[in-house]
Design an enzyme around this catalytic site. Sequence first.
Site, short mmCIF file in Angstrom:
data_model
loop_
_atom_site.label_atom_id
_atom_site.label_comp_id
_atom_site.label_asym_id
_atom_site.label_seq_id
_atom_site.Cartn_x
_atom_site.Cartn_y
_atom_site.Cartn_z
N SER A 107 -4.31 56.00 14.29
CA SER A 107 -4.04 55.15 13.12
C SER A 107 -2.92 54.14 13.32
O SER A 107 -2.66 53.34 12.41
CB SER A 107 -3.74 56.01 11.89
OG SER A 107 -4.93 56.55 11.37
N LYS A 110 -3.75 50.54 12.62
CA LYS A 110 -3.63 49.88 11.31
C LYS A 110 -2.49 48.87 11.27
O LYS A 110 -2.45 48.02 10.37
CB LYS A 110 -3.46 50.93 10.22
CG LYS A 110 -4.70 51.82 10.03
CD LYS A 110 -4.52 52.81 8.89
CE LYS A 110 -5.79 53.56 8.59
NZ LYS A 110 -6.05 54.67 9.51
N SER A 169 -2.47 55.98 4.99
CA SER A 169 -3.31 55.69 6.15
C SER A 169 -4.79 55.68 5.77
O SER A 169 -5.63 56.28 6.44
CB SER A 169 -3.06 56.72 7.27
OG SER A 169 -3.51 56.27 8.51
#
Length: 424
Positions: A107, A110, A169
């Site tokens: 993640s 991102k 997230s």
Amino acid sequence: MNDLSHNKTFLLLCAAIMVVLVSLIPLLVSWLAAPKPLGLSVQRNTATVAATPLNQAPVNPHQLVIIPSDTDHPPPPVLATAAYLMDMDTGATLYAYNPFMHLPMLSTTKLMTALLAVEHGNLDQQVTITSALDRDIQQHISPDSSLFGLKKGETYTLRDLLYGLLLPSGNDAAVAIADAVGGSYQHFVDMMNQRARELGMYDTHYMNPSGLLATGHYSSAHDLAVLGRYTMSNPTLHQIANTRIYHIPKTSKHAEHYLVNGNQFLWWYPGADGGKPGWDGNTDFVQVVSCTRNNRHLIGVTMNTKDWWTDMRDLMNWGFDNFQWVSPYDVDLQHAIPYDYDWDYFARDKKTNTIPTPDHGRYYIYTGYSVSPPILGYFDKNGGLDKFGFPIGMPNYTQGNVVSQRFQKATIECDLAGKQCKRL
């Protein structure tokens, strides 16, 4: 005085020297032209480092010069497969371990999604979860995805989606941003790869905006540091990434949301002010951490680690040259750190914990010093921590093959030739 031109011995000596020099010239030229093995050269922190422009890709990103900020402690070993520490202001490399290895970045992906959102979108633009967008979201998230909580028919601002992207997230927020900013999911992914090349992230390739595991979706510790430096230089992204709790009130267009930042480093380490973690729900943890202290701003990266707090704390302590003990276990007893239960409330974090070093030694995370043979052997056989305490200095080598090291309660000295050690 004799005429040297008639001295046969001298002439023969000169001729021999000329032959040697002529024979060495081709070897020297070929050595200079030959490609050198990839290595990391080290300079002391007295070197003057010119700041690297944020948006300027390096000519050769695989040629690193490591300029440590702390030279009275050894660079910390890490449990992670790869790690990196960068000076935010200058772009200087302070620490690098397997910096160009291709690994899943999870993640932390991102951060690139968020960067494109602020560069190409309007934070106040309205994004409606249409039937088509809802189908896209369902298609591109996994059953165990972390979610912001988007519902079909709702409308959010791009700013709200960014908070839903970076704090909990949200993979659904990542897909919504991709469609809204890129016009389509695939075009946004193409934009991500283009932006990575512009930033000099040549060991990165994106397959999605969320970070879900996929073939061909990877980055490196070096590239994540570059991305972390660039995103945390953006005031909007830095502010969002530094927000611990964010409330989105209920409106006629969407539900209410209380968002908690999953970057646990923010909740206990002094000076932590941004970044993004990634976790695959098993044992693989990745993190990009921004930390500011005493007018210094550092970006730390660890990839593929099971003990994210030890690795990142050791890197940041070393970067700031400040080893005052702080533990998520102690802080969690004072005020709860989000998702502490996932890590057994950090019960494993103890002052006595160590990390193996390449020379068969032991790095003590409490003081930031290593103990290696032969001092380590004497240390262990004669009472260890109980008798000597923690190491408080680096080994000191003197003439006569003698090495000594200071501990809290005594000094150990070893004769390397005779292999004899004693307590001073």
